[in-house]
Design an enzyme around this catalytic site. Sequence first.
Site, PDB file in Angstrom:
ATOM      1  N   ASP A  16      17.048  19.417 -22.491  1.00 34.90           N
ATOM      2  CA  ASP A  16      17.703  20.633 -22.979  1.00 34.90           C
ATOM      3  C   ASP A  16      18.647  20.249 -24.113  1.00 34.90           C
ATOM      4  O   ASP A  16      19.835  20.006 -23.892  1.00 34.90           O
ATOM      5  CB  ASP A  16      18.468  21.282 -21.824  1.00 34.90           C
ATOM      6  CG  ASP A  16      18.868  22.723 -22.116  1.00 34.90           C
ATOM      7  OD1 ASP A  16      18.271  23.332 -23.022  1.00 34.90           O
ATOM      8  OD2 ASP A  16      19.771  23.231 -21.426  1.00 34.90           O
ATOM      9  N   GLU A  89      14.046  29.905 -29.572  1.00 35.74           N
ATOM     10  CA  GLU A  89      14.561  31.205 -29.136  1.00 35.74           C
ATOM     11  C   GLU A  89      14.594  32.265 -30.232  1.00 35.74           C
ATOM     12  O   GLU A  89      14.994  31.995 -31.370  1.00 35.74           O
ATOM     13  CB  GLU A  89      15.974  31.020 -28.566  1.00 35.74           C
ATOM     14  CG  GLU A  89      16.490  32.213 -27.798  1.00 35.74           C
ATOM     15  CD  GLU A  89      17.406  31.811 -26.662  1.00 35.74           C
ATOM     16  OE1 GLU A  89      18.094  32.701 -26.134  1.00 35.74           O
ATOM     17  OE2 GLU A  89      17.449  30.631 -26.284  1.00 35.74           O
ATOM     18  N   LYS A 125      11.292  31.651 -26.624  1.00 39.12           N
ATOM     19  CA  LYS A 125      12.326  32.003 -25.651  1.00 39.12           C
ATOM     20  C   LYS A 125      12.872  33.399 -25.950  1.00 39.12           C
ATOM     21  O   LYS A 125      13.218  33.706 -27.094  1.00 39.12           O
ATOM     22  CB  LYS A 125      13.482  30.999 -25.694  1.00 39.12           C
ATOM     23  CG  LYS A 125      13.228  29.754 -24.900  1.00 39.12           C
ATOM     24  CD  LYS A 125      14.407  28.809 -24.979  1.00 39.12           C
ATOM     25  CE  LYS A 125      15.423  29.062 -23.899  1.00 39.12           C
ATOM     26  NZ  LYS A 125      16.469  27.994 -23.887  1.00 39.12           N
ATOM     27  N   THR A 149      14.463  33.562 -20.680  1.00 36.40           N
ATOM     28  CA  THR A 149      15.720  32.863 -20.427  1.00 36.40           C
ATOM     29  C   THR A 149      16.816  33.846 -20.018  1.00 36.40           C
ATOM     30  O   THR A 149      16.572  35.040 -19.898  1.00 36.40           O
ATOM     31  CB  THR A 149      16.103  32.051 -21.680  1.00 36.40           C
ATOM     32  OG1 THR A 149      17.236  31.241 -21.389  1.00 36.40           O
ATOM     33  CG2 THR A 149      16.422  32.971 -22.863  1.00 36.40           C
ATOM     34  N   PHE A 171      18.851  30.315 -14.394  1.00 41.12           N
ATOM     35  CA  PHE A 171      20.049  29.518 -14.664  1.00 41.12           C
ATOM     36  C   PHE A 171      20.774  29.181 -13.357  1.00 41.12           C
ATOM     37  O   PHE A 171      21.152  30.080 -12.604  1.00 41.12           O
ATOM     38  CB  PHE A 171      20.989  30.295 -15.583  1.00 41.12           C
ATOM     39  CG  PHE A 171      20.598  30.242 -17.037  1.00 41.12           C
ATOM     40  CD1 PHE A 171      19.281  30.124 -17.429  1.00 41.12           C
ATOM     41  CD2 PHE A 171      21.572  30.309 -18.026  1.00 41.12           C
ATOM     42  CE1 PHE A 171      18.933  30.071 -18.769  1.00 41.12           C
ATOM     43  CE2 PHE A 171      21.234  30.263 -19.377  1.00 41.12           C
ATOM     44  CZ  PHE A 171      19.908  30.147 -19.750  1.00 41.12           C
TER      45      PHE A 171
END
Length: 315
Positions: A16, A89, A125, A149, A171
Amino acid sequence: MNQLEQLKQCTVVVADTGNFQQLTQFKPQDATTNPSLILKAVQLPEYRPLLVDMARQWQGKSLEEVTDRLLVRFGCEILSVVPGRVSTEVDARLSFNTQATLARAERLIELYQAAGIHTDRVLIKIAATWEGIEAARLLEMRGIHTNLTLLFSKVQAVACGQAKVCLISPFVGRIYDWYKKQAGAQWDEAAMSGANDPGVRSVRAIYEYYKHFGITTEVMGASFRSTGQIVALAGCDLLTIAPELLAQLSQSQAPVQRALDAQQARSLNLHAEHYDEAGFRYALNADAMATEKLAEGIRAFAADAIKLEQLIEAA
């Protein structure tokens, strides 16, 4: 065998980060980025020339396009190091606009294709709002794979499964943060760690639901605060981990046991759920943690997207 090597035996490890120079050290399969990570990277001395080069090369183009080109440039650099996929993203400011999300996603894919990257190596994303999930459903039908996400609840996960998205990123750390803050002085760290961590419990519930009902969407735990949270989800399809935590895992020889098991999930007594738009919005609204963290996450990513544009303008 260190913890990272043990983890790789039962879970696909994903890095990440936007700092692609760190990736060779940990040999992840995939990598994920977001606006905050790219913003952090371009402020490092070693990446500043890349930002300046992209800003000057595409001078005269819209800020949106130059930003997308910068994101794709980072993605291409990452793909030169990892063997698998990179997640890039869509601008968080489009989180409630299905058509605009579709347009930006398609442009990102076109830029990757122009750079010689096959679409199978890219995940777009998108925030797991109702509009974002709908955009992902349409993109998947067009052969563009997605990573949903800012996912904090089973409600979002069920809707993503219905939409047949490729992958979700529930998350862990941000859920943990919320419950710890709510509890205040009453928080018992020892009692709420490992399998009892609220973020870990959320991902386990989603994983078990997907495996029980044969939903093919991949589950990738994300946003970790400690290696304990990561180890507690060993066996999850994928886990995306920051370089600092990858380093800690690689330095520990403590045992890692599989914590999530698809076979066991199939034997559970679970009830199928289904959401239309109204049902989704009501169920999400009923979950104070998920509602607050989703809104907060969109605001933070949007703010960092603006800061990135400002750096491009100033370059």
